[in-house]
Design a protein around this motif. Structure first.
Motif, mmCIF file in Angstrom:
data_model
loop_
_atom_site.group_PDB
_atom_site.id
_atom_site.type_symbol
_atom_site.label_atom_id
_atom_site.label_comp_id
_atom_site.label_asym_id
_atom_site.label_seq_id
_atom_site.Cartn_x
_atom_site.Cartn_y
_atom_site.Cartn_z
ATOM 1 N N SER A 385 46.521 60.954 42.880
ATOM 2 C CA SER A 385 47.556 59.953 43.169
ATOM 3 C C SER A 385 47.909 59.825 44.639
ATOM 4 C CB SER A 385 48.831 60.281 42.375
ATOM 5 O OG SER A 385 48.580 60.189 40.993
ATOM 6 N N ILE A 386 47.323 60.669 45.469
ATOM 7 C CA ILE A 386 47.541 60.553 46.917
ATOM 8 C C ILE A 386 46.163 60.493 47.580
ATOM 9 C CG2 ILE A 386 48.510 61.656 48.964
ATOM 10 C CD1 ILE A 386 50.626 62.924 47.191
ATOM 11 N N PRO A 387 45.711 59.295 47.953
ATOM 12 C CA PRO A 387 46.462 58.047 47.943
ATOM 13 C C PRO A 387 46.496 57.401 46.558
ATOM 14 C CG PRO A 387 44.251 57.613 48.711
ATOM 15 C CD PRO A 387 44.350 59.105 48.527
ATOM 16 N N ALA A 388 47.443 56.456 46.425
ATOM 17 C CA ALA A 388 47.464 55.554 45.272
ATOM 18 C C ALA A 388 46.969 54.186 45.750
ATOM 19 C CB ALA A 388 48.868 55.461 44.703
ATOM 20 N N TRP A 389 46.763 53.292 44.786
ATOM 21 C CA TRP A 389 46.214 51.975 45.122
ATOM 22 C C TRP A 389 47.041 50.873 44.483
ATOM 23 C CZ3 TRP A 389 42.243 51.761 48.562
ATOM 24 C CH2 TRP A 389 41.585 52.962 48.814
ATOM 25 N N VAL A 390 47.438 49.892 45.295
ATOM 26 C CA VAL A 390 48.100 48.718 44.755
ATOM 27 C C VAL A 390 47.033 47.650 44.525
ATOM 28 C CG1 VAL A 390 48.754 47.839 47.052
ATOM 29 C CG2 VAL A 390 49.962 47.032 45.030
ATOM 30 N N ILE A 391 47.030 47.093 43.316
ATOM 31 C CA ILE A 391 45.998 46.142 42.875
ATOM 32 C C ILE A 391 46.666 44.808 42.553
ATOM 33 C CG2 ILE A 391 44.158 45.729 41.191
ATOM 34 C CD1 ILE A 391 43.698 48.291 42.787
ATOM 35 N N PHE A 392 46.049 43.704 42.981
ATOM 36 C CA PHE A 392 46.580 42.381 42.643
ATOM 37 C C PHE A 392 45.446 41.368 42.645
ATOM 38 C CE2 PHE A 392 47.390 43.498 47.060
ATOM 39 C CZ PHE A 392 46.866 42.449 47.797
ATOM 40 N N ASP A 393 45.739 40.174 42.139
ATOM 41 C CA ASP A 393 44.685 39.155 42.010
ATOM 42 C C ASP A 393 44.918 37.996 42.967
ATOM 43 O OD1 ASP A 393 46.729 37.650 40.880
ATOM 44 O OD2 ASP A 393 45.727 37.344 38.956
ATOM 45 N N ALA A 394 44.092 36.967 42.838
ATOM 46 C CA ALA A 394 44.145 35.832 43.758
ATOM 47 C C ALA A 394 45.454 35.055 43.648
ATOM 48 C CB ALA A 394 42.965 34.898 43.490
ATOM 49 N N HIS A 395 46.018 34.995 42.431
ATOM 50 C CA HIS A 395 47.295 34.299 42.260
ATOM 51 C C HIS A 395 48.385 35.008 43.048
ATOM 52 C CE1 HIS A 395 51.109 33.236 40.240
ATOM 53 N NE2 HIS A 395 50.546 32.054 40.086
ATOM 54 N N PHE A 396 48.453 36.316 42.931
ATOM 55 C CA PHE A 396 49.423 37.088 43.695
ATOM 56 C C PHE A 396 49.169 36.893 45.192
ATOM 57 C CE2 PHE A 396 51.006 40.671 46.038
ATOM 58 C CZ PHE A 396 52.159 41.077 45.384
ATOM 59 N N ARG A 397 47.931 37.008 45.591
ATOM 60 C CA ARG A 397 47.569 36.898 47.006
ATOM 61 C C ARG A 397 48.038 35.572 47.598
ATOM 62 N NH1 ARG A 397 47.301 36.841 51.565
ATOM 63 N NH2 ARG A 397 45.502 36.698 52.955
ATOM 64 N N PHE A 398 47.944 34.488 46.815
ATOM 65 C CA PHE A 398 48.342 33.173 47.303
ATOM 66 C C PHE A 398 49.851 33.077 47.484
ATOM 67 C CE2 PHE A 398 49.603 28.723 46.765
ATOM 68 C CZ PHE A 398 48.779 28.104 47.703
ATOM 69 N N HIS A 399 50.626 33.670 46.569
ATOM 70 C CA HIS A 399 52.065 33.439 46.530
ATOM 71 C C HIS A 399 52.918 34.501 47.221
ATOM 72 C CE1 HIS A 399 52.069 29.924 43.863
ATOM 73 N NE2 HIS A 399 51.054 30.506 43.216
ATOM 74 N N TYR A 400 52.419 35.725 47.340
ATOM 75 C CA TYR A 400 53.286 36.819 47.766
ATOM 76 C C TYR A 400 52.662 37.613 48.922
ATOM 77 C CZ TYR A 400 55.021 35.840 43.057
ATOM 78 O OH TYR A 400 55.483 35.221 41.925
ATOM 79 N N ALA A 401 53.534 38.299 49.652
ATOM 80 C CA ALA A 401 53.091 39.202 50.717
ATOM 81 C C ALA A 401 52.848 40.591 50.133
ATOM 82 C CB ALA A 401 54.158 39.277 51.797
#
Length: 569
Positions: A385-401
């Motif tokens: 868990s060190i490091p951990a990883w934050v995962i997101f998709d293209a929709h998230f990438r478009f709308h959020y920082a």
């Protein structure tokens, strides 16, 4: 500063450090008519306060009452008792609650500081008795930096991540409105951008905003208040040790301009020099493993624990040395320090996983508890868990920082720095390929994503109840239903970013009493010695009750220390 001031070596009070707590204590001491000197190791003033959010957690504060808020001393005491769980002497808790409202009233009525209530910012532990859904955190108003004159060049500059478009000052209230996409957020952002662009006289001087916000506004206001009182602040003055006469602390030894100076403090020394997070040897000695100075979101070369070591040599007791004000961080090449990830974890459509591809915590949980969960799961998972990883998709990438990545609608991938790919972020067309790139179990990640997609549909996170309380939802997207913190992870390409077990300072330090006096293991005070902020063991114990529960106590116990010195006790 005059030659006479430069050569002076005796003062009533000497304050070590120039963060918010240190400067508050200097203001209060000066207002009692005492002669004061502030010494700062760096060539910049403001300490870690300058790069913070600047919020202060002040229960039962006058701002909340003025807008009809309902809080009380008893309710606040109930909450901090529950949060600290017996780790902190109640006399210190009561000293904080008694003096915090007085402190902010004094600084606002007699100085340059101005705050507004963040009435929607909840206490962090909504499940505890006495918690409020908002009103205890105060947010600094913008400060006109032209009031500092030439002293502005000595300000520790804020991180670009705290500024709109990396350049424009905005309050935490404005930032929340935009991040949560509340009604009118676009007009708010446009108004801030216009204010910046139309300040033509200032634009001819610099690209920096005339206004300071957040922690920068806080330390600028305190610095101007010290200037009004003609309190000297010596930069590039490295604290070396305490000077003692028997059992009493009578001054400090510093290095300045290549010379060693012995500075006398007739009434008291206040240590407000931060913690020890930038000292790898002390981290290795006290903090859980693994631990790295390079994971800390504080400025390198500062907060190396000199005040802690001097206090220990004087016989001080300590507490909480195995704790920090934890916050996950993302390293960015060529930047002085990594960036803390505070709000983005709550945005819908991002998950955090360990090396097995599994979630291990509610992503929207307070940042101290988030990194604590990283350490606990790291032990349980065999170091996954060190490091951990934050995962997101293209929709998230478009709308959020996320960390240094602005939303793609503002900054698409093609405009990102090329060296960030496979260092700051990883990208793949499928989750399986993404998992391979970052060394995460692909089957585990795909299973976790399918599970989260179902939770997004129902609005219920059956594993960690993300979005189940008002604090989680504070940074959720109000337009996402049925749960503002949950959205599918389904649209490629997919992204990953590494999260380290970072901090915004250490939490443990010299043990103090209700007067901010440093005490020995038997509880007796060391005469003439006071400690505040991260140099002292936190009055909040192992907890983080609300936004500003670092700066609020630092400033309040700075106020208490100065008043106690002035009283002659």
């Amino acid at each position: 500063m005059s030659a006479q001031e430069q050569n002076q070596t005796a003062f009533d009070v000497i304050v070590v450090g120039s963060g918010a707590g240190a400067m508050t204590s200097a203001v209060i001491a000066a207002d009692h008519g005492l002669s004061v000197l502030v010494v700062e190791k760096s060539d910049k003033f403001g300490g870690t306060s300058a790069i913070s959010g600047g919020g202060i957690w002040i229960p039962n504060n006058p701002h909340f009452k003025r807008i009809g808020g309902k809080d009380s001393y008893d309710k606040a005491l109930q909450y901090v008792r529950a949060a600290t769980a017996g780790r902190v002497d109640e006399s210190r808790l009561r000293a904080y609650l008694d003096n915090a409202p007085k402190m902010i009233t004094h600084l606002e009525t007699k100085g340059r500081l101005r705050y507004a209530v963040a009435d929607k910012y909840p206490d962090y532990y909504q499940h505890l008795p006495g918690a409020l859904p908002g009103g205890r955190t105060l947010d600094p108003e913008l400060f006109d930096t032209s009031l500092l004159g030439d002293e502005l060049r000595h300000l520790r500059t804020p991180s670009p991540s705290t500024l709109l478009m990396g350049r424009i000052a905005w309050t935490a209230r404005d930032a929340h409105k935009a991040m949560a996409k509340e009604r009118g957020w676009r007009l708010k952002v446009m108004g801030l951008m216009l204010r910046y662009q139309l300040d033509l006289r200032w634009r001819r001087k610099t690209r920096n905003d005339r206004r300071a916000a957040l922690g920068s506004a806080l330390v600028c206001a305190l610095r101007r208040t010290l200037m009004d009182r003609q309190v000297p602040l010596w930069l590039n003055t490295d604290f070396q040790d305490l000077i003692r006469d028997g059992e009493r602390v009578t001054g400090i030894r510093v290095k300045r301009e290549g010379r060693e100076l012995h500075l006398r403090a007739r009434r008291g020394v206040i240590l407000g020099a931060g913690g020890f997070e930038q000292n790898q040897a002390l981290r290795d000695k006290y903090l859980p493993k693994p631990t790295r100075t390079g994971w800390s979101a504080t400025p390198p070369g500062n907060n190396t624990g000199a005040a802690l070591e001097a206090g220990l040599a004087a016989g001080a007791a300590t507490d909480l040395l195995n704790w920090s004000w934890w916050a996950p961080t993302i390293a960015v090449p060529k930047e002085e320090k990594p960036r803390g990830v505070f709000a983005e974890r709550a945005f819908p459509g991002a998950i955090v996983v360990n090396g097995l591809g599994r979630r291990f915590v509610n992503e929207a949980t307070p940042y101290l508890e988030f990194v604590d969960a990283m350490y606990r799961d790291n032990g349980a998972s065999g170091g996954k868990s060190i490091p951990a990883w934050v995962i997101f998709d293209a929709h998230f990438r478009f709308h959020y920082a996320m960390g240094p990545l602005m939303p793609a609608q503002v900054m698409p991938d093609g405009r990102l720095r090329k060296e960030w790919l496979n260092t700051v972020y990883w990208k793949a067309d499928t989750l399986a390929d993404l998992a391979r790139q970052i060394g995460v179990d692909a089957a585990g990640l795909e299973t976790t994503a399918r599970t989260m997609n179902e939770y997004a549909r129902t609005g219920v996170d059956k594993d960690f109840a993300r979005g189940g309380n008002v604090f989680d939802r504070y940074y959720g997207d109000v337009n996402v239903k049925p749960n503002p913190c949950l959205a599918p992870i389904a649209k490629g390409p997919f992204y990953a970013m590494r999260l380290d077990a970072g901090d915004i300072g250490t939490k443990g330090g010299l043990l103090t009493n209700e007067h901010a006096q440093v005490v020995r293991p038997d509880g007796s005070p060391i005469s003439g010695l006071y400690a505040i902020g991260n140099t002292s063991a936190s009055v909040m114990g192992t907890s983080y009750p609300g936004a500003g529960a670092t700066l609020g106590p630092a400033m309040t116990f700075g106020y208490i220390a100065a008043n106690h010195i002035a009283s002659g006790n």
